[in-house]
Design a protein around this motif. Structure first.
Motif, PDB file in Angstrom:
ATOM      1  N   VAL A 114     -12.245   5.951 -14.543  1.00 17.15           N
ATOM      2  CA  VAL A 114     -13.189   4.842 -14.691  1.00 17.15           C
ATOM      3  C   VAL A 114     -13.337   4.169 -13.335  1.00 17.15           C
ATOM      4  CG1 VAL A 114     -13.647   2.644 -15.853  1.00 17.15           C
ATOM      5  CG2 VAL A 114     -12.602   4.543 -17.113  1.00 17.15           C
ATOM      6  N   GLU A 115     -14.552   4.120 -12.845  1.00 15.21           N
ATOM      7  CA  GLU A 115     -14.791   3.757 -11.452  1.00 15.21           C
ATOM      8  C   GLU A 115     -14.610   2.275 -11.181  1.00 15.21           C
ATOM      9  OE1 GLU A 115     -18.661   4.013  -8.598  1.00 15.21           O
ATOM     10  OE2 GLU A 115     -17.972   5.877  -9.516  1.00 15.21           O
ATOM     11  N   ASP A 116     -13.793   1.975 -10.163  1.00 14.77           N
ATOM     12  CA  ASP A 116     -13.690   0.627  -9.596  1.00 14.77           C
ATOM     13  C   ASP A 116     -13.311  -0.434 -10.630  1.00 14.77           C
ATOM     14  OD1 ASP A 116     -13.647  -0.865  -7.331  1.00 14.77           O
ATOM     15  OD2 ASP A 116     -15.793  -1.231  -7.247  1.00 14.77           O
ATOM     16  N   HIS A 117     -12.334  -0.126 -11.460  1.00 17.95           N
ATOM     17  CA  HIS A 117     -11.823  -1.081 -12.452  1.00 17.95           C
ATOM     18  C   HIS A 117     -10.515  -1.647 -11.903  1.00 17.95           C
ATOM     19  CE1 HIS A 117     -10.406  -2.842 -16.165  1.00 17.95           C
ATOM     20  NE2 HIS A 117     -11.527  -2.520 -16.767  1.00 17.95           N
ATOM     21  N   ASN A 118     -10.430  -2.977 -11.782  1.00 18.98           N
ATOM     22  CA  ASN A 118      -9.302  -3.557 -11.041  1.00 18.98           C
ATOM     23  C   ASN A 118      -7.949  -3.360 -11.707  1.00 18.98           C
ATOM     24  OD1 ASN A 118      -9.533  -5.393 -13.115  1.00 18.98           O
ATOM     25  ND2 ASN A 118     -10.096  -7.126 -11.825  1.00 18.98           N
ATOM     26  N   THR A 119      -7.926  -2.943 -12.964  1.00 15.18           N
ATOM     27  CA  THR A 119      -6.629  -2.640 -13.586  1.00 15.18           C
ATOM     28  C   THR A 119      -6.186  -1.207 -13.291  1.00 15.18           C
ATOM     29  OG1 THR A 119      -7.596  -1.873 -15.670  1.00 15.18           O
ATOM     30  CG2 THR A 119      -7.138  -4.235 -15.477  1.00 15.18           C
ATOM     31  N   GLN A 120      -7.019  -0.451 -12.581  1.00 10.25           N
ATOM     32  CA  GLN A 120      -6.719   0.963 -12.345  1.00 10.25           C
ATOM     33  C   GLN A 120      -6.462   1.274 -10.868  1.00 10.25           C
ATOM     34  OE1 GLN A 120      -6.516   2.744 -15.232  1.00 10.25           O
ATOM     35  NE2 GLN A 120      -7.134   0.856 -16.238  1.00 10.25           N
ATOM     36  N   TYR A 121      -6.340   0.252 -10.036  1.00  9.45           N
ATOM     37  CA  TYR A 121      -6.182   0.471  -8.599  1.00  9.45           C
ATOM     38  C   TYR A 121      -4.790   0.989  -8.251  1.00  9.45           C
ATOM     39  CZ  TYR A 121     -10.504  -2.201  -7.769  1.00  9.45           C
ATOM     40  OH  TYR A 121     -11.795  -2.639  -7.733  1.00  9.45           O
ATOM     41  N   PHE A 122      -4.740   1.822  -7.204  1.00 11.43           N
ATOM     42  CA  PHE A 122      -3.463   2.358  -6.709  1.00 11.43           C
ATOM     43  C   PHE A 122      -3.272   1.949  -5.247  1.00 11.43           C
ATOM     44  CE2 PHE A 122      -1.364   5.591  -4.096  1.00 11.43           C
ATOM     45  CZ  PHE A 122      -0.136   5.707  -4.732  1.00 11.43           C
ATOM     46  N   ASN A 123      -2.098   1.419  -4.945  1.00 14.18           N
ATOM     47  CA  ASN A 123      -1.657   1.171  -3.577  1.00 14.18           C
ATOM     48  C   ASN A 123      -0.157   1.425  -3.494  1.00 14.18           C
ATOM     49  OD1 ASN A 123      -3.582   0.482  -1.522  1.00 14.18           O
ATOM     50  ND2 ASN A 123      -4.153  -1.293  -2.764  1.00 14.18           N
ATOM     51  N   PHE A 124       0.398   1.363  -2.293  1.00 14.27           N
ATOM     52  CA  PHE A 124       1.849   1.530  -2.152  1.00 14.27           C
ATOM     53  C   PHE A 124       2.368   0.547  -1.114  1.00 14.27           C
ATOM     54  CE2 PHE A 124      -0.316   4.962   0.278  1.00 14.27           C
ATOM     55  CZ  PHE A 124      -0.066   4.505   1.571  1.00 14.27           C
ATOM     56  N   LEU A 125       3.671   0.268  -1.202  1.00 21.28           N
ATOM     57  CA  LEU A 125       4.364  -0.504  -0.169  1.00 21.28           C
ATOM     58  C   LEU A 125       4.817   0.448   0.925  1.00 21.28           C
ATOM     59  CD1 LEU A 125       6.651  -2.800  -2.346  1.00 21.28           C
ATOM     60  CD2 LEU A 125       4.456  -3.390  -1.320  1.00 21.28           C
ATOM     61  N   GLU A 126       5.126  -0.096   2.088  1.00 24.92           N
ATOM     62  CA  GLU A 126       5.598   0.719   3.204  1.00 24.92           C
ATOM     63  C   GLU A 126       6.973   0.242   3.660  1.00 24.92           C
ATOM     64  OE1 GLU A 126       2.371   1.636   6.165  1.00 24.92           O
ATOM     65  OE2 GLU A 126       1.276   0.223   4.891  1.00 24.92           O
ATOM     66  N   LEU A 127       7.848   1.198   3.975  1.00 26.92           N
ATOM     67  CA  LEU A 127       9.188   0.909   4.491  1.00 26.92           C
ATOM     68  C   LEU A 127       9.543   1.944   5.546  1.00 26.92           C
ATOM     69  CD1 LEU A 127      11.263   0.127   1.256  1.00 26.92           C
ATOM     70  CD2 LEU A 127      10.720  -1.486   3.089  1.00 26.92           C
ATOM     71  N   PRO A 128      10.381   1.576   6.523  1.00 27.24           N
ATOM     72  CA  PRO A 128      10.892   2.595   7.447  1.00 27.24           C
ATOM     73  C   PRO A 128      11.862   3.516   6.717  1.00 27.24           C
ATOM     74  CG  PRO A 128      11.957   0.486   7.851  1.00 27.24           C
ATOM     75  CD  PRO A 128      10.877   0.221   6.848  1.00 27.24           C
ATOM     76  N   ALA A 129      11.888   4.774   7.114  1.00 29.22           N
ATOM     77  CA  ALA A 129      12.806   5.723   6.470  1.00 29.22           C
ATOM     78  C   ALA A 129      14.263   5.286   6.621  1.00 29.22           C
ATOM     79  CB  ALA A 129      12.596   7.117   7.047  1.00 29.22           C
ATOM     80  N   ALA A 130      14.567   4.486   7.669  1.00 29.59           N
ATOM     81  CA  ALA A 130      15.940   3.996   7.869  1.00 29.59           C
ATOM     82  C   ALA A 130      16.385   3.102   6.720  1.00 29.59           C
ATOM     83  CB  ALA A 130      16.021   3.227   9.192  1.00 29.59           C
ATOM     84  N   ALA A 131      15.429   2.521   6.004  1.00 25.77           N
ATOM     85  CA  ALA A 131      15.782   1.636   4.886  1.00 25.77           C
ATOM     86  C   ALA A 131      16.435   2.395   3.745  1.00 25.77           C
ATOM     87  CB  ALA A 131      14.532   0.900   4.385  1.00 25.77           C
ATOM     88  N   LEU A 132      16.307   3.705   3.737  1.00 24.28           N
ATOM     89  CA  LEU A 132      16.918   4.503   2.669  1.00 24.28           C
ATOM     90  C   LEU A 132      18.437   4.340   2.643  1.00 24.28           C
ATOM     91  CD1 LEU A 132      14.717   7.686   3.051  1.00 24.28           C
ATOM     92  CD2 LEU A 132      15.029   6.418   0.906  1.00 24.28           C
ATOM     93  N   LYS A 133      19.057   4.026   3.808  1.00 23.80           N
ATOM     94  CA  LYS A 133      20.513   3.849   3.863  1.00 23.80           C
ATOM     95  C   LYS A 133      20.977   2.689   2.990  1.00 23.80           C
ATOM     96  CE  LYS A 133      20.756   5.526   8.649  1.00 23.80           C
ATOM     97  NZ  LYS A 133      21.087   5.157  10.052  1.00 23.80           N
ATOM     98  N   PHE A 134      20.100   1.733   2.759  1.00 26.54           N
ATOM     99  CA  PHE A 134      20.483   0.525   2.029  1.00 26.54           C
ATOM    100  C   PHE A 134      19.913   0.487   0.611  1.00 26.54           C
ATOM    101  CE2 PHE A 134      19.742  -0.313   6.569  1.00 26.54           C
ATOM    102  CZ  PHE A 134      21.047  -0.581   6.969  1.00 26.54           C
ATOM    103  N   MET A 135      19.283   1.563   0.219  1.00 28.15           N
ATOM    104  CA  MET A 135      18.631   1.599  -1.088  1.00 28.15           C
ATOM    105  C   MET A 135      19.386   2.529  -2.023  1.00 28.15           C
ATOM    106  SD  MET A 135      14.620   1.706   0.072  1.00 28.15           S
ATOM    107  CE  MET A 135      14.033   1.309  -1.590  1.00 28.15           C
ATOM    108  N   PRO A 136      19.143   2.438  -3.329  1.00 25.37           N
ATOM    109  CA  PRO A 136      19.766   3.390  -4.263  1.00 25.37           C
ATOM    110  C   PRO A 136      19.397   4.818  -3.893  1.00 25.37           C
ATOM    111  CG  PRO A 136      18.676   1.596  -5.448  1.00 25.37           C
ATOM    112  CD  PRO A 136      18.285   1.454  -4.018  1.00 25.37           C
TER     113      PRO A 136
END
Length: 582
Positions: A128-150
């Motif tokens: 369904v085109e341009d419906h605000n409940t269907q939008y996709f985005n992502f957060l960004e992190l440095p790969a080094a942050a993986l050391k402190f994440m699950p």
């Protein structure tokens, strides 16, 4: 004194050595415990990853690839409305409910939109085109942050990540989900029968979840299920978003509902998909006696004189009449019946999407309650009218107020209006037609669409007699959807007849593919434009050469285009422009 000192330090030296040995042993033991714990953790995470797939995964190798290479993204499509992205190592944090792109020196992000990625989104997760409940985005992190994440759990399957639009409604399931998923998977060779669908909209399975299972041998995953596997999920290879090429209808979010302005699918592609579904359901289209199917609803929008209608149809068409019901029968048994029907009759509703399973030449008859204008609600008329669908469509509308039963006291979402101001209730009750409106909670539309109807048999049969073609409906021939090629060897010649008179002769050879096609009607379209002017003169001609006399000026240069037309609406490409001058 030195000897005494040596003798006095010997026990201390031995004690120090013993402590050092014990400490070394303890250190090795602790490291061994830590290593064992790490191995157990990786083994557990590997097991969790392999719950998704039979493919064995090298957990340590996958983690190293994520840490060193980060996430990689390559997208197709210029705008968020037509974009589909492929990711390597796209991750999802189940606690934050956010997708994560991990940056390293080797990360790839195409297109690299910067802040434009949020205007308004990278892409639509649903068709369904341009419906605000269907939008996709992502957060960004440095790969080094993986050391402190699950520690991540890796999904080794190739996945298609998307939103279902409304899995409780059969029209939305087919139009917005199944067809787009099927043809999105056709676009990418690794989205095959072994790919896994991941639904991120947050709905439960819904009543028709088995239909989604037809698209892949792997069990689809719901958003809520991801939490049970781990806090950080990483999809080793995923596609995000859906193709919109297969949709033909818009639901009225921006303007009142109606057919899409630019429909890119034909009935041939829909019939291919319908055949795929029937094959997965082990349904074979059977030839036999002609019969009529009437959809029966059991909770609302009822046909109050259903038995009388069935008898009238049997007498009028001398055919067997049968009823089907989504509430009372399995979906595959309904499709089995519809796939051999001569005519399908139903009140307007989501169940009419099953008309895509009708044989070519069959009729679709849609009934509309009182005050509902059939020309304003046309998802099934549009479907039946697609080139190559080869269905006859008929709409009947109840125009007699005494033949309707309304339910003003029901909840608002079932058509009730008692929650409205008295003046608004009276206006709706007095209205003879629902005005054009936007989706999705217009109270007058809901009030009228949930009415029950007594079908006026006389007017109903008159509409069928006036509209339906009399020949055997199921024997209709498949309409050609093959377009002509370019006309060959186009030529033009101008000659001056007098100081104010000239003629322009144009000729060409038939398209190369025409001699291999059985086409009854072939015509040619010619455009003539005076050089330097903005307008042109169009002509439709039955022959391959023609001399134009009217509006042709001496000593003037003309641009001429020629193309072939099959059966009125199948257009070929224009040949290269001709430059004609004396």
């Amino acid at each position: 004194m030195r000897a005494i000192g040596c003798r006095m330090n010997l026990p201390a030296v031995l004690n120090g050595l013993l402590v050092s040995v014990v400490a070394a042993l303890l250190w090795k033991y602790v490291r061994l415990i830590e290593h064992t714990s790490q191995l157990e953790e990786e083994l557990q995470l590997t097991r969790q990853s392999q719950e998704f797939s039979q493919v064995r995964i090298d957990y340590h190798g996958a983690l190293l690839a994520l840490q060193e290479h980060g996430t990689r993204m390559v997208c197709t499509g210029k705008m968020h409305t037509d974009r589909i992205c492929r990711f390597d190592y796209l991750c999802y944090c189940t606690e934050a409910e956010e997708f994560v792109f991990f940056h390293s020196n080797a990360s790839v992000m195409l297109p690299n939109l910067g802040p434009r990625r949020f205007q308004p989104a990278l892409l639509d997760l649903s068709s369904v085109e341009d419906h605000n409940t269907q939008y996709f985005n992502f957060l960004e992190l440095p790969a080094a942050a993986l050391k402190f994440m699950p520690k991540p759990v890796f999904v080794p399957d190739v996945t298609l990540i998307l939103n279902r639009f409304n899995p409780d409604n059969l029209m939305h399931i087919f139009h917005d989900d199944l067809l787009p998923i099927y043809y999105t998977m056709q676009q990418y060779s690794d989205l095959d029968d072994e790919a896994r669908l991941v639904f991120m909209e947050g709905w439960g399975e819904g009543a028709h979840f088995d239909l989604y299972r037809l698209l892949s041998s792997k069990q689809p995953l719901l958003k809520e299920q991801l939490k049970t596997f781990g806090k950080l999920m990483c999809f080793t290879k995923s596609y995000v978003g859906l193709s919109k090429m297969t949709t033909w209808y818009q639901y009225g979010f921006v303007q009142p509902q109606g057919p899409k302005a630019n429909i890119l699918i034909s009935g041939n592609e829909i019939r291919q998909f319908a055949s795929f579904v029937m094959e997965r359901l082990n349904i074979t289209r059977e030839e036999g006696d002609d019969y009529i199917v009437v959809f029966k609803r059991t909770t609302n929008r009822l046909i109050l004189n259903e038995a009388e209608l069935l008898l009238a149809l049997a007498q009028e068409f001398q055919m067997r009449t049968v009823t089907v019901s989504l509430e009372e029968q399995s979906f595959d048994s309904i499709i089995q019946i519809i796939s051999g029907a001569t005519m399908l009759i139903s009140m307007h509703g989501a169940q009419m999407i099953t008309s895509m399973f009708l044989p070519r030449g069959a009729a679709v008859v849609e009934l509309f309650p009182y005050a509902i204008n059939s020309e304003q609600y046309t998802p099934y008329k549009t479907l039946a009218s697609l080139p190559g669908m080869d269905l006859q469509y008929v709409a009947w509308r109840n125009t007699m107020e005494e033949n309707t039963v309304t339910y003003p006291d029901r909840p608002w979402d079932q058509g009730g209006i008692v929650h409205l101001e008295k003046e608004e209730q009276e206006r709706i009750l007095a209205s003879k037609e629902v005005p054009r409106h936007l989706c999705c909670r217009n109270p007058e539309w809901l009030f009228r669409i949930y009415q029950d109807t007594t079908v006026d048999i006389v007017s109903f049969l008159n509409v069928l007699r006036e509209t339906l073609k009399k020949p055997n409906l199921k024997k209709a021939k498949v309409a050609s959807t093959i377009h002509p090629g370019r006309v060959r060897e186009p030529k033009c010649q101008m000659s001056v007849q007098a100081t104010n008179e000239a003629k322009l002769s144009v000729s060409w050879q038939i398209p190369w593919n025409l001699k291999y096609l059985k086409v009854k009607e072939v015509k040619y379209e010619v455009w003539i434009q005076e050089q330097g002017e903005n307008t042109y003169m169009p002509y439709i001609l039955p022959h391959q050469n023609y001399t134009f006399l009217e509006n042709i000026k001496p000593f003037t240069t003309y641009l001429v285009w020629v193309r072939c037309i099959f059966n009125k609406n199948l257009l070929g490409p224009f040949a290269d422009v001709l430059i004609c001058k004396t």
